[in-house]
Design a protein around this motif. Structure first.
Motif, PDB file in Angstrom:
ATOM      1  N   LEU A  33       0.825  -1.208   0.000  1.00 33.25           N
ATOM      2  CA  LEU A  33       0.000   0.000   0.000  1.00 33.25           C
ATOM      3  C   LEU A  33       0.860   1.259   0.000  1.00 33.25           C
ATOM      4  O   LEU A  33       0.383   2.342  -0.337  1.00 33.25           O
ATOM      5  N   VAL A  34       2.111   1.113   0.411  1.00 28.28           N
ATOM      6  CA  VAL A  34       3.092   2.193   0.385  1.00 28.28           C
ATOM      7  C   VAL A  34       4.322   1.663  -0.332  1.00 28.28           C
ATOM      8  O   VAL A  34       4.792   0.553  -0.040  1.00 28.28           O
ATOM      9  N   ARG A  35       4.843   2.436  -1.257  1.00 28.49           N
ATOM     10  CA  ARG A  35       6.012   2.000  -2.021  1.00 28.49           C
ATOM     11  C   ARG A  35       7.278   2.132  -1.170  1.00 28.49           C
ATOM     12  O   ARG A  35       7.465   3.141  -0.483  1.00 28.49           O
ATOM     13  N   HIS A  36       8.124   1.105  -1.225  1.00 30.89           N
ATOM     14  CA  HIS A  36       9.397   1.199  -0.522  1.00 30.89           C
ATOM     15  C   HIS A  36      10.500   1.571  -1.503  1.00 30.89           C
ATOM     16  O   HIS A  36      10.480   1.181  -2.668  1.00 30.89           O
ATOM     17  N   GLN A  37      11.449   2.345  -1.007  1.00 28.81           N
ATOM     18  CA  GLN A  37      12.539   2.825  -1.854  1.00 28.81           C
ATOM     19  C   GLN A  37      13.723   1.852  -1.886  1.00 28.81           C
ATOM     20  O   GLN A  37      14.526   1.873  -2.818  1.00 28.81           O
ATOM     21  N   GLN A  38      13.838   1.019  -0.866  1.00 33.90           N
ATOM     22  CA  GLN A  38      14.957   0.079  -0.799  1.00 33.90           C
ATOM     23  C   GLN A  38      14.550  -1.124   0.025  1.00 33.90           C
ATOM     24  O   GLN A  38      13.699  -1.037   0.903  1.00 33.90           O
ATOM     25  N   GLY A  39      15.171  -2.268  -0.267  1.00 30.94           N
ATOM     26  CA  GLY A  39      14.893  -3.475   0.490  1.00 30.94           C
ATOM     27  C   GLY A  39      13.937  -4.401  -0.232  1.00 30.94           C
ATOM     28  O   GLY A  39      13.499  -4.126  -1.359  1.00 30.94           O
ATOM     29  N   THR A  40      13.606  -5.514   0.439  1.00 31.69           N
ATOM     30  CA  THR A  40      12.725  -6.510  -0.166  1.00 31.69           C
ATOM     31  C   THR A  40      11.670  -6.968   0.831  1.00 31.69           C
ATOM     32  O   THR A  40      11.883  -6.966   2.043  1.00 31.69           O
ATOM     33  N   ASP A  67       8.089 -12.778  -3.984  1.00 34.03           N
ATOM     34  CA  ASP A  67       8.406 -11.357  -3.917  1.00 34.03           C
ATOM     35  C   ASP A  67       7.126 -10.532  -4.034  1.00 34.03           C
ATOM     36  O   ASP A  67       6.224 -10.864  -4.806  1.00 34.03           O
ATOM     37  N   LEU A  68       7.067  -9.463  -3.257  1.00 32.50           N
ATOM     38  CA  LEU A  68       5.848  -8.648  -3.214  1.00 32.50           C
ATOM     39  C   LEU A  68       5.403  -8.184  -4.595  1.00 32.50           C
ATOM     40  O   LEU A  68       4.205  -8.156  -4.896  1.00 32.50           O
ATOM     41  N   ALA A  69       6.337  -7.827  -5.451  1.00 32.15           N
ATOM     42  CA  ALA A  69       5.987  -7.308  -6.780  1.00 32.15           C
ATOM     43  C   ALA A  69       5.267  -8.341  -7.637  1.00 32.15           C
ATOM     44  O   ALA A  69       4.483  -7.980  -8.527  1.00 32.15           O
ATOM     45  N   GLN A  70       5.514  -9.626  -7.365  1.00 29.64           N
ATOM     46  CA  GLN A  70       4.860 -10.693  -8.151  1.00 29.64           C
ATOM     47  C   GLN A  70       3.746 -11.393  -7.384  1.00 29.64           C
ATOM     48  O   GLN A  70       3.103 -12.302  -7.911  1.00 29.64           O
ATOM     49  N   PHE A  71       3.486 -10.957  -6.179  1.00 28.00           N
ATOM     50  CA  PHE A  71       2.526 -11.667  -5.334  1.00 28.00           C
ATOM     51  C   PHE A  71       1.095 -11.475  -5.840  1.00 28.00           C
ATOM     52  O   PHE A  71       0.668 -10.360  -6.152  1.00 28.00           O
ATOM     53  N   THR A  72       0.337 -12.585  -5.918  1.00 25.07           N
ATOM     54  CA  THR A  72      -1.056 -12.532  -6.389  1.00 25.07           C
ATOM     55  C   THR A  72      -2.031 -13.264  -5.475  1.00 25.07           C
ATOM     56  O   THR A  72      -3.243 -13.196  -5.686  1.00 25.07           O
ATOM     57  N   GLN A  73      -1.535 -13.954  -4.445  1.00 18.13           N
ATOM     58  CA  GLN A  73      -2.409 -14.794  -3.617  1.00 18.13           C
ATOM     59  C   GLN A  73      -3.073 -13.970  -2.494  1.00 18.13           C
ATOM     60  O   GLN A  73      -3.008 -14.333  -1.317  1.00 18.13           O
ATOM     61  N   TRP A  74      -3.708 -12.880  -2.858  1.00 17.74           N
ATOM     62  CA  TRP A  74      -4.247 -11.982  -1.833  1.00 17.74           C
ATOM     63  C   TRP A  74      -5.392 -12.601  -1.047  1.00 17.74           C
ATOM     64  O   TRP A  74      -5.696 -12.157   0.063  1.00 17.74           O
TER      65      TRP A  74
END
Length: 246
Positions: A52-59, A66-73
């Protein structure tokens, strides 16, 4: 497999650093309290974990993805702060039902969905008020509706941001005992730990945007320095969005 892995997470809002290199992981079945003063970054951390908030660094990795590919909400339950939710002409059942429909293209409830909504409202003791408007409920009742929404899908991982705000201690304990009966991993932002003390496995403590404690007890380090933590930004989302994007 860890349910959640956070590594070197850094978030800045409006150019102000809020989270400063946060790292921890949560194993399946753990119930973890997230504690800290107002402005320490607790809500920002919750939102960053959920995209819900973009992070500038880290994982951030959820359920080994990985959060960017996560779909199992559907496997994630989210209980936002009541103050961040603004609803008009929405019934209690509709609020809870929105948790079922969060990741569907077709926006209506099946018979099975309606049973799930009813069961979730039974858990928080509000099934008899399913047709009432959410805004007509007391603050404590509204909070219980949001908890029902967060658990309606029987998720694997439940993230709760101050779920007991405005709820009396007796009800807090009842809800804590009920939540403890779920086969789910939990991360819970709390101001007071009394109601959930018997069910907490770990304590994470934030101070001025840094993780200063991670342990099975609350033996906290002494405060150091004279830095004043910036206030957390107002909630960015209403808590009713159908999906989350990183």
């Amino acid at each position: 497999m860890s349910v959640l892995i956070v590594h070197d997470l850094r978030v800045a809002l409006g150019g102000i650093p809020i989270l400063k290199g946060i790292s921890f992981d949560i194993e399946p079945g753990q119930t973890v309290a997230l504690l800290g003063d107002n402005g320490s970054g607790k809500s920002t951390l919750i939102k960053a974990i959920l995209g819900l908030v973009r992070h500038q660094q880290g994982t951030v990795r959820l359920l080994d993805c990985d959060l960017a590919q996560f779909t199992q909400w559907q496997a994630i339950g989210y209980v936002p702060q009541r103050a961040s939710v603004s609803l008009h002409s929405t019934t209690v059942a509709e609020v809870v039902g929105s948790g079922v429909l969060a990741n569907r293209r077709v926006g209506w409830l099946t018979r099975r969905d309606r049973r799930a909504v009813s069961a979730a409202l039974d858990v928080v003791g509000l099934n008899h008020q399913a047709r009432e408007l959410y805004l007509h409920l007391s603050g404590g009742q509204q909070q219980r509706v949001l908890i029902a929404r967060g658990i309606v899908n029987r998720p694997q991982f439940i993230v709760m941001d101050e779920p007991f705000a405005g709820v009396d201690l007796t009800t807090q304990r009842e809800l804590s005992n009920t939540l403890a009966g779920f086969d789910a991993t939990m991360l819970v932002v709390l101001h007071e730990t009394e109601a959930m003390a018997d069910h907490l496995d770990r304590y994470l403590v934030l101070r001025q945007g840094r993780l200063v404690h991670d342990g099975t007890t609350l033996d906290l380090p002494e405060r150091g320095g004279h830095e004043v933590a910036p206030p957390e930004r107002p909630p960015l989302m209403s808590g009713m969005e159908p999906r989350w994007n990183s």
